[in-house]
Every structure is written in structure tokens, then in C-alpha cells.
Design an enzyme around this catalytic site. Structure first.
Site, mmCIF file in Angstrom:
data_model
loop_
_atom_site.group_PDB
_atom_site.id
_atom_site.type_symbol
_atom_site.label_atom_id
_atom_site.label_comp_id
_atom_site.label_asym_id
_atom_site.label_seq_id
_atom_site.Cartn_x
_atom_site.Cartn_y
_atom_site.Cartn_z
ATOM 1 N N CYS A 6 8.162 -1.984 -11.321
ATOM 2 C CA CYS A 6 9.350 -2.450 -12.048
ATOM 3 C C CYS A 6 8.945 -3.466 -13.130
ATOM 4 O O CYS A 6 8.327 -3.079 -14.109
ATOM 5 C CB CYS A 6 10.377 -3.014 -11.073
ATOM 6 S SG CYS A 6 12.026 -3.172 -11.781
ATOM 7 N N HIS A 48 10.765 1.170 -6.431
ATOM 8 C CA HIS A 48 10.192 0.113 -5.590
ATOM 9 C C HIS A 48 9.673 0.626 -4.246
ATOM 10 O O HIS A 48 10.388 0.550 -3.253
ATOM 11 C CB HIS A 48 11.249 -0.956 -5.335
ATOM 12 C CG HIS A 48 11.572 -1.773 -6.533
ATOM 13 N ND1 HIS A 48 11.016 -3.007 -6.767
ATOM 14 C CD2 HIS A 48 12.395 -1.528 -7.577
ATOM 15 C CE1 HIS A 48 11.490 -3.500 -7.899
ATOM 16 N NE2 HIS A 48 12.325 -2.617 -8.413
ATOM 17 N N GLU A 101 7.717 -0.848 -2.306
ATOM 18 C CA GLU A 101 7.603 -1.947 -1.336
ATOM 19 C C GLU A 101 8.894 -2.184 -0.569
ATOM 20 O O GLU A 101 8.895 -2.873 0.453
ATOM 21 C CB GLU A 101 7.146 -3.236 -2.051
ATOM 22 C CG GLU A 101 8.233 -4.031 -2.744
ATOM 23 C CD GLU A 101 8.671 -3.456 -4.085
ATOM 24 O OE1 GLU A 101 8.406 -2.271 -4.356
ATOM 25 O OE2 GLU A 101 9.310 -4.201 -4.862
#
Lengths: 79, 222
Positions: free
Chosen positions: B85, B194, B196
Site C-alpha cells: 500500500c 494488504h 499482512e
């Protein structure tokens, strides 16, 4: 103190959704006849003398504009 | 295996990135934007967020942080670097990756679970996936519209450097549905979604994102 003006615009081929949104709003507000809106950034720098225009262009190219998507014009304003 | 996660002023997802590294079996190391040292890490993650308030352009100021000078130098010598991002935006501003991320075409911030297709499994961060595998991870951005000149896009496609592509609707208008790309060596990867945030069942839509962090563990050992 000399003043330097840098205007940064998206390259013509890059979509400008903010400009498009402004363009879309104009007829609703009664402003007809506008064919296109492109939004950019305007920087005003106060710099020491003597003015080194080549160095200022390097500054604009390094930080103020991203040459991948933007182009800039630089003007040293008369005192 | 130590993986550094850089915190810039305005980073949001640095903690989640460190957690994802731990869940994957790595040792997360916090790195600070103002500190040029990488503290002996074997790979670096540039996390999501709004570094320097997104002032000027997303990632434009972060690119000149002391830590980035070291990251740029080491990335050129093969250090695995993942930009998520805002991290992807920083990698583009740093010219470690081509193109740029611009305002979403529809101007709305988009926040949803996103299906992606993994198209390059030869990178340091995607070797654990199968070619063409579809994964679901969150996407959340306002300026995630990937753009690049047509010849750059053709080169990216021709060299197989589109790493992940939006598979079930394009959330931001990115050209050719590109969600993430890599450098020619495959050690530097940037993507808008994302991974994560998708490493544990409790909090993510899937655990599909874990592969990015397990892949680099293998890459660094080999």
C-alpha cells in the site's frame, strides 16, 4: 527576495479524476460551456540570490513533481 | 531470519506487518525512518499507512528518509523488499519500481476483501504460492490506481513482472487490473492490497496473505 513559481500538472495522458469531478459539478451549478478541467499544484518559493534556475529545475524534478506522471513549468518572477 | 519493518511518521500497519512476520515464523525487527541502519535484517517490509501525511504525493517525502537511502542501495544488491500500500507508493516514488499510484478513478476510498490472482511465483515474496492461485486479502486505499506508460506496461507484462492482479472487480481503476508488480530481479515487490491483514482466522478474511511472509523466509535461506 526572488520568488519562483512552479506549476505541476498531470501529464495529458494521465486520468485526472479530480478534474473530472469538478467538470461534472459545473453544469449542476449553472456554469455551462466548460469543456475540460485539469487540476494541478502551484508552488511559490522564495529563494536567495543569485537565482540558479538549473538548480531550481533539479529541485522541482526531484521533489515537487513525479516525472512518471507529472510535468512542471518553472518561472522566476520579476522582482 | 530477521525481517525489518520500517515505521515512518504516519505508518499505520507496521505492527500488523511485524505480527504477520512472527506468525510466519520470522523474527520481526522494528526499523525507524530517521535511522539509516537496517540492524542486520535479511529483508525489509515498507508498511501501509500515510507516511508524512501523504503530503505532496503519497510516498514522496518518505522516499528521502535516511532509512530509504539504505533500503534503495541494498535493494539494488538483492535485498528482498516488500512494499504494501503506502509502501508500494514509496517504492514507486523511489524508482525501485516503475509507474505510479494515483487517486482512485472513482475518487472513493475503497475498503473491502479483495480476490487476487498470483501471476508471478518467482519473486522473493510469492514463491510459496502456486502460479494462478487465487487469494483473498483486504484492500484499503484512496490512491491505489496504478498507472504507467504503455511501453512500461508492455514490458512489465512481457517480463512477467505483474505479480498479482485484481481478479474479481478492480477496486481503484488500476490499469490492466494490476495490483502488484516486481523489479526485474524479483527481490522488490510492491502491491496495494494488504497480505499482512490476512494471516489469522480471527481477524482476517482468510490466511491467504501469510504466503508473502513465509515465501521470503525460504528466499532468504536459499
Amino acid at each position: 527576495m526572488p520568488r519562483v513559481v512552479v506549476d505541476v500538472m498531470l501529464k495529458p495522458e494521465i486520468l485526472d479524476p479530480q478534474g473530472s469531478a469538478i467538470l461534472g459539478a459545473l453544469p449542476r451549478l449553472g456554469f455551462d460551456g466548460v469543456r475540460s478541467v485539469r487540476q494541478g499544484k502551484h508552488f511559490e518559493l522564495e529563494v536567495d540570490e543569485p537565482v540558479d534556475e538549473a538548480r531550481l529545475r533539479e529541485l522541482a524534478d526531484t521533489l515537487l513533481a513525479n516525472s512518471v506522471i507529472e510535468e512542471f513549468t518553472l518561472q522566476v518572477m520579476p522582482l | 531470519m530477521k525481517i525489518g519493518v520500517v515505521t515512518f511518521p504516519g505508518s499505520l500497519d507496521d505492527r500488523d506487518a511485524r505480527r504477520a512476520i512472527r506468525v510466519a515464523g520470522g523474527e520481526p525487527v522494528a526499523l525507524w525512518h530517521g535511522d539509516a541502519t537496517l540492524r542486520g535484517v535479511d529483508a525489509v517490509v515498507l508498511p501501509g499507512g500515510f507516511s508524512y501525511g501523504d503530503y505532496l504525493r503519497c510516498g514522496a517525502i518518505a522516499r528521502f528518509a535516511p532509512v530509504m537511502q539504505t533500503v534503495i542501495d541494498r535493494a539494488g544488491r538483492g535485498l528482498p523488499v516488500l512494499g504494501i500500500c503506502n509502501g508500494f507508493q514509496i517504492l514507486c516514488e523511489s524508482h525501485l519500481l516503475p509507474g505510479a499510484l494515483t487517486r482512485n478513478a472513482h475518487l472513493h476510498f475503497r475498503n473491502r476483501d479483495q480476490r487476487l490472482r498470483v501471476e508471478n511465483t518467482a519473486t522473493s515474496w510469492t514463491s510459496g504460492y502456486r502460479q494462478g492461485e487465487e487469494i483473498v486479502v483486504p484492500v484499503k486505499n484512496g490512491e491505489g490506481c496504478f498507472v504507467a506508460a504503455p511501453d512500461v506496461l508492455d514490458r512489465l507484462e512481457g517480463e512477467g513482472r505483474v505479480v498479482v492482479r485484481y481478479a474479481d472487480g478492480n477496486p481503484n481503476g488500476s490499469v490492466r487490473d494490476i495490483a502488484g508488480i516486481c523489479n526485474d530481479r524479483g527481490n522488490v515487490v510492491g502491491l496495494m492490497p494488504h497480505p499482512e491483514h490476512a494471516v489469522e482466522k480471527l481477524t482476517g478474511p482468510s490466511i491467504d496473505g501469510l504466503g508473502f511472509f513465509t515465501s521470503v523466509l525460504t528466499a532468504a535461506v536459499s
